[in-house]
Design a protein around this motif. Structure first.
Motif, PDB file in Angstrom:
ATOM      1  N   GLU A 287       0.844  -1.336   0.060  1.00  0.00           N
ATOM      2  CA  GLU A 287      -0.009  -0.218   0.117  1.00  0.00           C
ATOM      3  C   GLU A 287       0.732   1.298   0.020  1.00  0.00           C
ATOM      4  O   GLU A 287       0.536   2.392  -0.662  1.00  0.00           O
ATOM      5  CB  GLU A 287      -0.811   0.066   1.201  1.00  0.00           C
ATOM      6  N   PHE A 288       2.081   1.294   0.513  1.00  0.00           N
ATOM      7  CA  PHE A 288       3.016   2.378   0.797  1.00  0.00           C
ATOM      8  C   PHE A 288       4.304   2.269   0.271  1.00  0.00           C
ATOM      9  O   PHE A 288       4.872   1.260   0.744  1.00  0.00           O
ATOM     10  CB  PHE A 288       2.823   2.827   2.263  1.00  0.00           C
ATOM     11  N   PHE A 289       4.844   2.884  -0.570  1.00  0.00           N
ATOM     12  CA  PHE A 289       6.103   2.928  -1.025  1.00  0.00           C
ATOM     13  C   PHE A 289       6.848   3.745   0.169  1.00  0.00           C
ATOM     14  O   PHE A 289       7.489   3.222   0.793  1.00  0.00           O
ATOM     15  CB  PHE A 289       6.278   3.577  -2.179  1.00  0.00           C
TER      16      PHE A 289
ATOM     17  N   ALA B  96       3.176   7.077  -2.681  1.00  0.00           N
ATOM     18  CA  ALA B  96       4.383   7.809  -2.364  1.00  0.00           C
ATOM     19  C   ALA B  96       4.076   9.283  -2.430  1.00  0.00           C
ATOM     20  O   ALA B  96       3.532   9.883  -3.432  1.00  0.00           O
ATOM     21  CB  ALA B  96       5.700   7.559  -3.561  1.00  0.00           C
ATOM     22  N   ARG B  97       4.232   9.900  -1.083  1.00  0.00           N
ATOM     23  CA  ARG B  97       3.799  11.459  -1.268  1.00  0.00           C
ATOM     24  C   ARG B  97       4.894  12.130  -0.488  1.00  0.00           C
ATOM     25  O   ARG B  97       6.048  11.666  -0.194  1.00  0.00           O
ATOM     26  CB  ARG B  97       2.746  11.708  -0.367  1.00  0.00           C
TER      27      ARG B  97
ATOM     28  N   GLU C 152       9.234  12.823  -3.931  1.00  0.00           N
ATOM     29  CA  GLU C 152      10.437  13.388  -4.672  1.00  0.00           C
ATOM     30  C   GLU C 152      11.518  12.117  -4.685  1.00  0.00           C
ATOM     31  O   GLU C 152      12.408  12.348  -5.710  1.00  0.00           O
ATOM     32  CB  GLU C 152      11.033  14.397  -3.453  1.00  0.00           C
ATOM     33  N   PHE C 153      11.681  11.157  -3.926  1.00  0.00           N
ATOM     34  CA  PHE C 153      12.451  10.265  -4.125  1.00  0.00           C
ATOM     35  C   PHE C 153      12.155   9.526  -5.498  1.00  0.00           C
ATOM     36  O   PHE C 153      12.952   9.218  -6.348  1.00  0.00           O
ATOM     37  CB  PHE C 153      12.137   9.045  -3.054  1.00  0.00           C
ATOM     38  N   VAL C 154      10.748   9.350  -5.646  1.00  0.00           N
ATOM     39  CA  VAL C 154      10.619   8.691  -7.080  1.00  0.00           C
ATOM     40  C   VAL C 154      10.921   9.548  -8.336  1.00  0.00           C
ATOM     41  O   VAL C 154      11.578   9.161  -9.225  1.00  0.00           O
ATOM     42  CB  VAL C 154       8.942   8.626  -7.274  1.00  0.00           C
ATOM     43  N   ALA C 155      10.759  10.988  -8.073  1.00  0.00           N
ATOM     44  CA  ALA C 155      11.285  11.777  -9.205  1.00  0.00           C
ATOM     45  C   ALA C 155      12.840  12.013  -9.170  1.00  0.00           C
ATOM     46  O   ALA C 155      13.394  12.196 -10.361  1.00  0.00           O
ATOM     47  CB  ALA C 155      10.700  13.363  -8.819  1.00  0.00           C
TER      48      ALA C 155
ATOM     49  N   GLY D 288      -4.046   0.969 -10.783  1.00  0.00           N
ATOM     50  CA  GLY D 288      -5.025   0.751  -9.926  1.00  0.00           C
ATOM     51  C   GLY D 288      -4.448   0.696  -8.571  1.00  0.00           C
ATOM     52  O   GLY D 288      -5.167   0.524  -7.521  1.00  0.00           O
ATOM     53  N   ARG D 289      -3.188   0.856  -8.221  1.00  0.00           N
ATOM     54  CA  ARG D 289      -2.569   0.716  -6.840  1.00  0.00           C
ATOM     55  C   ARG D 289      -1.632   1.859  -6.560  1.00  0.00           C
ATOM     56  O   ARG D 289      -1.853   2.210  -5.537  1.00  0.00           O
ATOM     57  CB  ARG D 289      -1.960  -0.644  -6.865  1.00  0.00           C
ATOM     58  N   ALA D 290      -0.689   2.089  -7.340  1.00  0.00           N
ATOM     59  CA  ALA D 290       0.151   3.072  -7.298  1.00  0.00           C
ATOM     60  C   ALA D 290      -0.450   4.544  -7.264  1.00  0.00           C
ATOM     61  O   ALA D 290      -1.602   4.764  -7.919  1.00  0.00           O
ATOM     62  CB  ALA D 290       1.202   2.979  -8.060  1.00  0.00           C
ATOM     63  N   GLY D 291       0.276   5.521  -6.506  1.00  0.00           N
ATOM     64  CA  GLY D 291      -0.416   6.808  -6.594  1.00  0.00           C
ATOM     65  C   GLY D 291       0.881   7.769  -5.978  1.00  0.00           C
ATOM     66  O   GLY D 291       1.538   7.429  -5.220  1.00  0.00           O
ATOM     67  N   LEU D 292       0.917   8.987  -6.448  1.00  0.00           N
ATOM     68  CA  LEU D 292       1.905  10.031  -6.174  1.00  0.00           C
ATOM     69  C   LEU D 292       1.124  11.189  -5.702  1.00  0.00           C
ATOM     70  O   LEU D 292       0.245  11.742  -6.457  1.00  0.00           O
ATOM     71  CB  LEU D 292       2.776  10.274  -7.504  1.00  0.00           C
ATOM     72  N   ALA D 293       1.643  11.977  -4.842  1.00  0.00           N
ATOM     73  CA  ALA D 293       1.185  13.305  -4.400  1.00  0.00           C
ATOM     74  C   ALA D 293       2.349  14.114  -3.817  1.00  0.00           C
ATOM     75  O   ALA D 293       3.009  13.578  -3.039  1.00  0.00           O
ATOM     76  CB  ALA D 293       0.153  13.156  -3.425  1.00  0.00           C
ATOM     77  N   GLN D 294       2.479  15.468  -4.211  1.00  0.00           N
ATOM     78  CA  GLN D 294       3.160  16.429  -3.528  1.00  0.00           C
ATOM     79  C   GLN D 294       1.799  17.094  -2.295  1.00  0.00           C
ATOM     80  O   GLN D 294       1.365  18.112  -2.919  1.00  0.00           O
ATOM     81  CB  GLN D 294       3.654  17.207  -4.385  1.00  0.00           C
TER      82      GLN D 294
END
Length: 279
Positions: A62-64, A115-116, A121-124, A134-140
């Motif tokens: 659920e959470f990276f 990943a918020r 930012e780690f992802v970027a 359907g499962r991954a999400g990103l947010a600042q």
């Protein structure tokens, strides 16, 4: 690789690929220990000729990385040790992203969950990201805490998206699904959950098997932007807002309302907007 060195990372190596599994329950917040362990791993493996690709994944589907640990608001000296090794002109969070961006190995994020903030930012900062539909999400989500991103997002996203989309991500502060993140350029590809492991595994092994010197040549030839002026502006804006009462009130209120619990983090944006609406 000695896994006993780490309490929040599990590391496996196979055919030139190091797979790093982040495991910091309950929601993988980016706390001081996790940041320190990732920094230690990256620096320790930097000159290892047998490791060519690093894949980051999460033990929690659920959470990276949820975001930076909000409880650090009560620990003003928590990053003093890390700050000693931070290059001039960067804050510790920006330096963390730049360490990832400058890693000589190819860095790949396998994003199955959310990943918020600092996690986004780690992802970027990583070379590539592949996300689960359907499962991954990103947010600042920082704006909902009364601040702007302070760990590189304003600069990294500006290299990937139009200005309008960066402003949408930062000021809209919504959770972006995998397909939208792909369309915006935040991630390389959005893939069905059942295909993600096989795709990332095959890509990582293929890259690791390339002839000597090819990875280094490609990473040097594809010029990394000089973001120093942008980092300075980002830090000034972030620090100025962080010093205001609104940020402290929203962060403390968020923790009291359930941030950093599994239930609270599943819809953190709604939780934080609820605080703003009651101010």
């Amino acid at each position: 690789m000695n896994n006993q060195t780490y309490s929040r990372l599990h590391i496996e190596q196979d055919r030139g690929v190091a797979t790093v599994t982040i495991d910091n329950p309950p929601v993988n917040v980016l706390d001081v220990v996790l940041m320190r362990e990732i920094r230690h791993f990256l620096t320790s493996i930097r000159d290892d000729p047998l490791t060519r690709v690093i894949v980051f994944q999460s033990a929690d589907p659920e959470f990276f990385i949820a975001h930076v640990d909000m409880t650090l608001i009560d620990e003003p000296h928590a990053f003093d040790e890390i700050a000693k090794a931070t290059p001039d002109g960067l804050n510790p969070f920006q330096a963390f992203g730049e360490l990832i961006r400058a890693q000589p190995q190819v860095t790949i994020v396998k994003l199955e969950g959310i990943a918020r903030g600092g996690g986004a930012e780690f992802v970027a900062a990583a070379d590539m990201t592949f996300s689960a539909i359907g499962r991954a999400g990103l947010a600042q989500c920082e704006a909902l805490m009364g601040i702007t991103p302070g760990g590189g997002a304003t600069q990294y996203l500006s290299q990937r998206m139009t200005r309008g989309r960066v402003l949408e991500v930062i000021l809209g502060a919504d959770l972006v699904d995998a397909k939208t993140a792909e369309r915006y350029g935040w991630v390389n590809r959005a893939l069905p959950v059942a295909e993600l492991d096989a795709f990332v595994g095959r890509l990582a092994r293929n890259i690791a098997a390339l002839p000597e010197g090819v990875i280094a040549a490609a990473k040097k030839a594809i010029n990394a932007a000089d973001l120093r002026d942008g980092f300075r502006r980002e830090h000034e804006m972030w620090a100025g807002l962080f010093a205001l009462p609104a940020a402290e009130n929203l962060i403390r209120g968020g923790l009291q309302a359930g941030a950093q619990t599994r239930d609270g983090e599943r819809n953190l944006e709604r939780l934080l907007r609820g605080l703003s609406n009651h101010r």
